[in-house]
Design an enzyme around this catalytic site. Structure first.
Site, PDB file in Angstrom:
ATOM      1  N   PRO A  86      43.970  46.487  67.340  1.00 20.70           N
ATOM      2  CA  PRO A  86      45.264  45.839  67.619  1.00 20.70           C
ATOM      3  C   PRO A  86      45.487  45.628  69.110  1.00 20.70           C
ATOM      4  O   PRO A  86      46.377  44.894  69.520  1.00 20.70           O
ATOM      5  CB  PRO A  86      46.293  46.809  67.022  1.00 20.70           C
ATOM      6  CG  PRO A  86      45.580  48.066  66.714  1.00 20.70           C
ATOM      7  CD  PRO A  86      44.117  47.801  66.698  1.00 20.70           C
ATOM      8  N   GLU A 113      43.134  57.130  63.343  1.00 25.71           N
ATOM      9  CA  GLU A 113      43.927  56.806  64.541  1.00 25.71           C
ATOM     10  C   GLU A 113      43.225  55.785  65.422  1.00 25.71           C
ATOM     11  O   GLU A 113      43.791  55.251  66.368  1.00 25.71           O
ATOM     12  CB  GLU A 113      44.167  58.070  65.376  1.00 25.71           C
ATOM     13  CG  GLU A 113      45.345  58.898  64.928  1.00 25.71           C
ATOM     14  CD  GLU A 113      46.646  58.112  64.878  1.00 25.71           C
ATOM     15  OE1 GLU A 113      47.001  57.459  65.872  1.00 25.71           O
ATOM     16  OE2 GLU A 113      47.289  58.142  63.817  1.00 25.71           O
ATOM     17  N   ARG A 151      33.661  29.199  57.793  1.00 19.97           N
ATOM     18  CA  ARG A 151      34.039  27.867  57.313  1.00 19.97           C
ATOM     19  C   ARG A 151      33.868  26.791  58.384  1.00 19.97           C
ATOM     20  O   ARG A 151      33.858  25.607  58.075  1.00 19.97           O
ATOM     21  CB  ARG A 151      35.481  27.860  56.753  1.00 19.97           C
ATOM     22  CG  ARG A 151      36.543  28.056  57.782  1.00 19.97           C
ATOM     23  CD  ARG A 151      37.886  28.293  57.144  1.00 19.97           C
ATOM     24  NE  ARG A 151      38.421  27.127  56.455  1.00 19.97           N
ATOM     25  CZ  ARG A 151      38.990  26.097  57.080  1.00 19.97           C
ATOM     26  NH1 ARG A 151      39.083  26.074  58.404  1.00 19.97           N
ATOM     27  NH2 ARG A 151      39.472  25.073  56.392  1.00 19.97           N
ATOM     28  N   ASP A 166      42.550  20.367  59.611  1.00 21.36           N
ATOM     29  CA  ASP A 166      43.412  21.506  59.309  1.00 21.36           C
ATOM     30  C   ASP A 166      44.337  21.830  60.484  1.00 21.36           C
ATOM     31  O   ASP A 166      44.118  21.383  61.609  1.00 21.36           O
ATOM     32  CB  ASP A 166      42.553  22.743  59.006  1.00 21.36           C
ATOM     33  CG  ASP A 166      42.019  22.716  57.579  1.00 21.36           C
ATOM     34  OD1 ASP A 166      42.693  22.149  56.714  1.00 21.36           O
ATOM     35  OD2 ASP A 166      40.923  23.256  57.362  1.00 21.36           O
TER      36      ASP A 166
HETATM   37  C1  LIG Z   1      45.480  52.622  62.210  1.00 16.80           C
HETATM   38  S1  LIG Z   1      44.513  51.554  63.201  1.00 16.80           S
HETATM   39  C2  LIG Z   1      44.512  52.378  64.764  1.00 16.80           C
HETATM   40  C3  LIG Z   1      45.632  51.897  65.630  1.00 16.80           C
HETATM   41  C4  LIG Z   1      45.619  52.501  67.023  1.00 16.80           C
HETATM   42  N1  LIG Z   1      46.009  53.889  66.988  1.00 16.80           N
HETATM   43  C5  LIG Z   1      46.605  51.732  67.874  1.00 16.80           C
HETATM   44  O1  LIG Z   1      47.812  51.988  67.762  1.00 16.80           O
HETATM   45  O2  LIG Z   1      46.190  50.835  68.636  1.00 16.80           O
HETATM   46  C6  LIG Z   1      42.872  51.830  62.601  1.00 16.80           C
HETATM   47  C7  LIG Z   1      41.909  50.680  62.836  1.00 16.80           C
HETATM   48  O3  LIG Z   1      42.343  49.511  62.152  1.00 16.80           O
HETATM   49  C8  LIG Z   1      41.907  48.354  62.833  1.00 16.80           C
HETATM   50  N2  LIG Z   1      43.082  47.506  63.077  1.00 16.80           N
HETATM   51  C9  LIG Z   1      44.364  47.826  62.777  1.00 16.80           C
HETATM   52  N3  LIG Z   1      45.203  46.832  63.086  1.00 16.80           N
HETATM   53  C10 LIG Z   1      44.436  45.832  63.585  1.00 16.80           C
HETATM   54  C11 LIG Z   1      44.727  44.535  64.089  1.00 16.80           C
HETATM   55  N4  LIG Z   1      45.971  44.072  64.164  1.00 16.80           N
HETATM   56  N5  LIG Z   1      43.691  43.763  64.506  1.00 16.80           N
HETATM   57  C12 LIG Z   1      42.427  44.231  64.464  1.00 16.80           C
HETATM   58  N6  LIG Z   1      42.096  45.458  64.013  1.00 16.80           N
HETATM   59  C13 LIG Z   1      43.080  46.253  63.571  1.00 16.80           C
HETATM   60  C14 LIG Z   1      41.200  48.811  64.103  1.00 16.80           C
HETATM   61  O4  LIG Z   1      39.796  48.773  63.874  1.00 16.80           O
HETATM   62  C15 LIG Z   1      41.708  50.226  64.260  1.00 16.80           C
HETATM   63  O5  LIG Z   1      40.777  51.046  64.933  1.00 16.80           O
END
Ligand SMILES: C[S@@+](CC[C@H](N)C(=O)[O-])C[C@H]1O[C@@H](n2cnc3c(N)ncnc32)[C@H](O)[C@@H]1O
Length: 228
Positions: A86, A113, A151, A166
């Site tokens: 994220p 986490e 795609r 698109d």
């Molecule tokens: C619960 S999340 C960890 C979030 C992290 N503690 C933070 O707040 O930045 C677990 C995993 O989900 C994936 N993930 C969660 N949300 C994501 C997003 N919006 N985009 C890409 N990967 C995401 C990532 O690989 C991340 O390591």
């Protein structure tokens, strides 16, 4: 193009790879899609990939060793390793087009986490987020990106022109689409689409695409430079 998704949930990927356009892309040898189980690079009885965070706090953190060993084995000199996070740069149609030019992509998926920070600092080439919200794991983001990228590979869609028409391809949203019947419960298809006048249809599509974009996504319309 080869795409490998490194995850502790490989079965989620396999079910998606086995449907529809992704499946056909593989059958036509336009893409090779592999789900790689990170637990292959664990040696203990519980196949552990996570541990408690240094400094305390809730949740578990994914360990660096299995990830490093997995990447050493599955990456090649052309591979681009992308961490799902994220905190990464935002995914978009433009980023999908950039990735579609690569030949070998590895999407690394976190869980719990997150992942030991030394992975992001030393082992990956890029970090991508699919939006400002947090999912429980990186497997869905990796599949979203895989779908959007595959795609775009020439030959994958029945009619490549559709990817060029698109939403976002030309910077604005797509025009509305209709199919038979011409009238349903009193709701009519716009007359122009039944007229057979291709010039008028093209103009209507352009105008409706622009008006939809103006009302729903004004941020996509670039202001025209004003002369002083
Ligand atoms: C619960 S999340 C960890 C979030 C992290 N503690 C933070 O707040 O930045 C677990 C995993 O989900 C994936 N993930 C969660 N949300 C994501 C997003 N919006 N985009 C890409 N990967 C995401 C990532 O690989 C991340 O390591």
């Amino acid at each position: 193009m080869k795409i490998q998704i490194l995850t502790i949930f490989p079965d989620v990927c396999r079910s998606v790879f086995n449907e529809s356009i992704l499946k056909r892309a593989c059958e036509k040898n336009l893409a090779t899609l592999n789900a790689v189980d990170l637990r292959r690079w664990t040696s203990d009885r519980h196949r552990t990939v996570d541990d408690a965070p240094y400094g305390g706090g809730p949740g578990m953190v994914m360990k660096i060793e299995p990830i490093d060993q997995a990447l050493s084995e599955i990456r090649c000199p052309d591979s681009k390793v992308i961490l799902m996070s994220p905190q990464g740069r935002p995914f978009s149609d433009q980023v999908a087009r950039e990735l579609a030019l690569e030949t070998d992509l590895i999407f690394l998926c976190g869980h719990y986490e997150g992942i030991d920070q030394r992975v992001a600092d030393n082992l990956v080439d890029d970090e991508i987020s699919i939006g400002d919200y947090v999912l429980t794991s990186g497997v869905l983001p990796a599949l979203v990106i895989t779908d959007a990228v595959v795609r775009l590979i020439p030959g994958v869609l029945g009619d490549q022109q559709s990817a060029e028409q698109d939403s976002f391809a030309e910077g604005i949203l797509d025009h509305p689409h209709y199919t038979r019947p011409a009238e349903y419960k009193g709701w009519k298809v716009p007359d122009v689409l039944l007229s057979g006048n291709h010039k008028a249809i093209a103009e209507w599509r352009k105008e409706t695409a622009l008006s939809t974009t103006r009302s729903r996504r004004p941020d996509l319309i670039k202001p025209t430079p004003t002369s002083t």
